[in-house]
Structures are given as C-alpha cells and as structure tokens.
Design a protein around this motif. Structure first.
Motif, PDB file in Angstrom:
ATOM      1  N   PRO A   1       0.819  -1.220   0.000  1.00 22.05           N
ATOM      2  CA  PRO A   1       0.000   0.000   0.000  1.00 22.05           C
ATOM      3  C   PRO A   1       0.850   1.266   0.000  1.00 22.05           C
ATOM      4  CG  PRO A   1      -0.110  -1.101   2.133  1.00 22.05           C
ATOM      5  CD  PRO A   1       0.568  -2.047   1.197  1.00 22.05           C
TER       6      PRO A   1
ATOM      7  N   GLN B   1      -4.411  -9.192   5.559  1.00 20.28           N
ATOM      8  CA  GLN B   1      -4.536  -7.756   5.783  1.00 20.28           C
ATOM      9  C   GLN B   1      -5.496  -7.193   4.740  1.00 20.28           C
ATOM     10  OE1 GLN B   1      -0.893  -5.720   7.155  1.00 20.28           O
ATOM     11  NE2 GLN B   1      -1.101  -4.463   5.315  1.00 20.28           N
ATOM     12  N   ASP B   2      -6.428  -6.365   5.186  1.00 20.05           N
ATOM     13  CA  ASP B   2      -7.506  -5.895   4.307  1.00 20.05           C
ATOM     14  C   ASP B   2      -7.059  -4.656   3.520  1.00 20.05           C
ATOM     15  OD1 ASP B   2      -9.941  -5.694   3.080  1.00 20.05           O
ATOM     16  OD2 ASP B   2     -10.962  -4.769   4.787  1.00 20.05           O
ATOM     17  N   ASP B   3      -6.133  -4.866   2.599  1.00 19.80           N
ATOM     18  CA  ASP B   3      -5.654  -3.784   1.739  1.00 19.80           C
ATOM     19  C   ASP B   3      -4.970  -4.387   0.522  1.00 19.80           C
ATOM     20  OD1 ASP B   3      -3.204  -4.700   2.667  1.00 19.80           O
ATOM     21  OD2 ASP B   3      -2.708  -2.891   3.791  1.00 19.80           O
ATOM     22  N   SER B   4      -4.237  -3.576  -0.217  1.00 17.93           N
ATOM     23  CA  SER B   4      -3.632  -4.049  -1.460  1.00 17.93           C
ATOM     24  C   SER B   4      -2.545  -5.091  -1.221  1.00 17.93           C
ATOM     25  CB  SER B   4      -3.065  -2.872  -2.259  1.00 17.93           C
ATOM     26  OG  SER B   4      -2.142  -2.124  -1.489  1.00 17.93           O
TER      27      SER B   4
ATOM     28  N   GLN C   1      -7.474  -5.534   9.872  1.00 18.23           N
ATOM     29  CA  GLN C   1      -7.109  -4.197   9.429  1.00 18.23           C
ATOM     30  C   GLN C   1      -5.605  -3.961   9.578  1.00 18.23           C
ATOM     31  OE1 GLN C   1      -9.412  -2.111   7.932  1.00 18.23           O
ATOM     32  NE2 GLN C   1     -10.571  -4.038   8.112  1.00 18.23           N
ATOM     33  N   ARG C   2      -5.049  -3.200   8.649  1.00 19.11           N
ATOM     34  CA  ARG C   2      -3.644  -2.843   8.728  1.00 19.11           C
ATOM     35  C   ARG C   2      -3.357  -2.136  10.054  1.00 19.11           C
ATOM     36  NH1 ARG C   2      -3.403  -0.146   4.391  1.00 19.11           N
ATOM     37  NH2 ARG C   2      -3.754   1.904   5.301  1.00 19.11           N
TER      38      ARG C   2
END
Length: 381
Positions: A111, A177-180, A207-208
């Motif tokens: 990210p 992890q809930d992101d890129s 979550q990050r």
C-alpha cells in the motif's frame, strides 16, 4: 551594466558556485550523491524498515570509506511513514521536491508503494528495490521501477507446492490484511491453488496496523482448515497463533517473507515453532556465502536479519549500476546500466534486462525451530 544584465550575471555566478552545478541531474554534485528512502521506522512494520535502512547504510559506509563512487560520497536521506500510505505520499513529495534526490530506494510495503509510485513517476524519479512482491510493480515493466526480490506470486507458488506435495494439504484458508498487500498475496495464493485444482478454503480479514484478530480466528475455527496462509505483520501473526491455540483451532500457519522473520520469532516465542516462512534472500547467518561474510562485517550484529540483508543487496546493486553509469550519472545512463546488470553478488544472483525489471526469482523455504528460521528442502508434520 543594466540591472537586468547584473541580475543575469549574479545568477550565472551562483550557479557556477553551486555544488550541484556540475550536472543538471537532481541529487548529484561534485562531492556527493543523495538517495531518498521512506519506510516504516516505527509501528508494526518497523523491523522491516529499520532492517532495510541498516542494510543500505552498512554497504554505503563500506563504499564511502573507500572514497565513494567516482569520488562522490553516498548520502541516504531517510524518513518514517509508520507503514501508513498517506504519510508515505507526504514524505515522498518532500524528498522529491525539497531534497532533490537522485533516486528512491528501499521502500517497504504494497500500500505504501502504491502511494509513492505515482509521485515518483510524475517526477520521473527512479523507484528502486522496494520490499514488496506486488505485481503492479512488475507487470508490465516500468522504465523507472526495478525490483530485486521474487514476487508474491512466486512466494505463494513455492509455499503451496510444498504444502500440497509434501503434506498433502487441500484445505488452505487465508487470513489477510484488508488492503492491497492482502489482495496481492491472495492473488498469488489463488493462482497457485487453481493450478492444482483447488481453491481458497475460507478467508477472513484484519485491518492494517491492528492487533484485533479474535473475530478472524473465530471465523476460521468454524471451518477448521488444514493450513492458514497468513498475510500481515509479525505482531498480528503472533496474536493470531496465540488466539488459535486458545480456542482450539489446530492448524498450520504459513506466510510470506514480509512477515519480518526475526521480529516474529521474538514476538511469538515458542508459538513460532513450526511456522513456515518463504524468504527471498539467503539466510543472513549463512557464512558459506561471500555475500553474507561481507554483510556481517558491515552491519551491526544487532541488526542482522533477512530485511537488512535485502537492503544490503539493494545497495550493492545500486552502487554497481552507479559505477557503470559513468562519472556523470544521469537517470538514463543509470537505467541502461541496471538493464545490463547480470551479477553474482557472492552467492546471490541478480539479472535485469530491458523487458524484465525483476532481478531475482529465488525463493527459500524456512521453518521456525527453537528460535531460529532454518532453511529446509520440504515441509513436514
């Protein structure tokens, strides 16, 4: 002399007296070359950022002690983003606009790289050797972006290959992890499983920068996967394993190199035993390699880690290309030098071309045993 002529004369004089007058290239003077780095020096991914920083500094110190590169000392300007993309972007703009650096080197994270890359591209700034295996930095090859480490696709493939062939596992879940970053590794995992006629058994997200893993582990307990493919930071994985044991979830945990192996082992203690981690550089303790011998001589013993070895390797490749770019390095000459790199650094090979800006595809399998990450050939129960 008119006022206009006088001002013009003063401007020319100032330019000639400037230490950067010898070249129009940002960050390059007659005596130094400045490089910028933004990564996590604090927060849950700090071990990776601090590792990259210490590895680069260790090799730069070796080179500077020997007179630098073409008479220029290497200067590293480092800033902390706490593994938060908004801060990455802010600090990167500052480096590019205010510090006028030659290149960006050693960023950490997917990210954060997504936040930094557009700024680098707009400024036509080199973005070199980030600690991430994300595919958007690799495909298609971008003129200003070079990666050394293997991709997350390659790490996931190696882990799935061993999990299915060595252990016969078929039900592999993902805790991500809930992101890129999570999505990048999930894509690699999904592809590796699909090749074998399998699919992700279950998935749950965190979550990050959060240590709240209870809900995710409860979700996985309801499915009882044979293995959990973890995508996150070391404290999160330690918390997840502890929670899994507390609620009776009996499963194996496997993860990619971004975990920060040494910090994970320190954080998890005996709970780390049996966790499999893919690595993209050799063991920083393998003194059979000339690379590791030099690295251990140049880096503080307290900073020995896979991450600092990765930073050290990046600095080596940077210096080699800088030398080959000549006494008056430009962005174009440096890129050309990198694209012609084909080197054995003392037990670790790096090769680039005009169409391939990923220098290595090496992936090593390690298993945590009694406080150490041991390189192994296969997985076992």
């Amino acid at each position: 002399m008119t006022l206009r002529q006088l001002l013009h004369s003063l401007a020319v004089t100032c330019l000639l007296l400037s230490p950067f007058a010898a070249t129009a290239e940002n960050g390059v003077s007659a005596t130094e070359l400045r490089v910028g780095m933004v990564n996590a020096q604090s927060g849950p991914a700090a071990d990776l950022g601090l590792g990259m920083h210490s590895g680069v500094l260790g090799y730069f110190a070796r080179i500077n002690a020997a007179g630098g590169v073409h008479g220029r000392k290497l200067v590293l300007i480092n800033m902390d983003d706490g593994y938060e993309p908004e801060r990455t972007a802010e600090q990167t703009r500052l480096l590019v606009k205010t510090h006028k650096i030659f290149a960006l080197l050693g960023y950490v994270g997917t990210p954060t790289s997504r936040a930094a890359l557009p700024i680098a591209q707009q400024a036509q700034m080199l973005y070199l050797f980030p600690l991430t295996g994300a595919e958007f930095l690799r495909t298609p090859a971008k003129p200003e972006v070079f990666n050394i480490r293997a991709s997350y696709i390659e790490e996931a493939e190696r882990l799935v290959q061993h999990a299915t062939e060595d252990l016969g596992l078929q039900r592999i879940a993902i805790l991500m992890q809930d992101d890129s970053f999570g999505e990048a590794v999930k894509s690699g995992l999904s592809g590796a499983l699909h090749k074998r006629g399998l699919q992700i058994d279950a998935q749950t997200r965190i979550q990050r920068n959060s240590l709240e893993v209870d809900k995710a582990i409860e979700t996985l307990r309801s499915t009882q996967p044979q293995a959990v493919f973890f995508v996150g930071t070391h404290r999160q994985l330690a918390a997840a394993i502890k929670k899994a044991k507390a609620v009776g979830l009996k499963t194996r945990f496997i993860t990619v190199s971004f975990i920060g192996t040494e910090e994970f082992i320190r954080e998890a203690g005996s709970d780390a035993n049996g966790v499999y981690i893919s690595q993209v550089v050799p063991s920083p303790h393998d003194r059979s390699l000339k690379l590791v011998q030099n690295y251990q001589a140049d880096v503080d013993p307290q900073n020995i880690s896979h991450a600092s070895l990765e930073g050290y390797i990046g600095a080596m490749v940077f210096v080699q290309a800088l030398r080959n770019a000549g006494k008056a390095p430009t962005r174009e000459r440096f890129i050309d030098a990198l694209e012609h790199t084909d080197s054995d650094l003392g037990g670790f090979k790096v090769r680039f071309s005009r169409t391939d800006h990923q220098g290595s595809e090496a992936v090593f399998l390690t298993r945590v045993e009694n406080g150490q990450a041991i390189t192994v050939d296969k997985m076992r129960d």
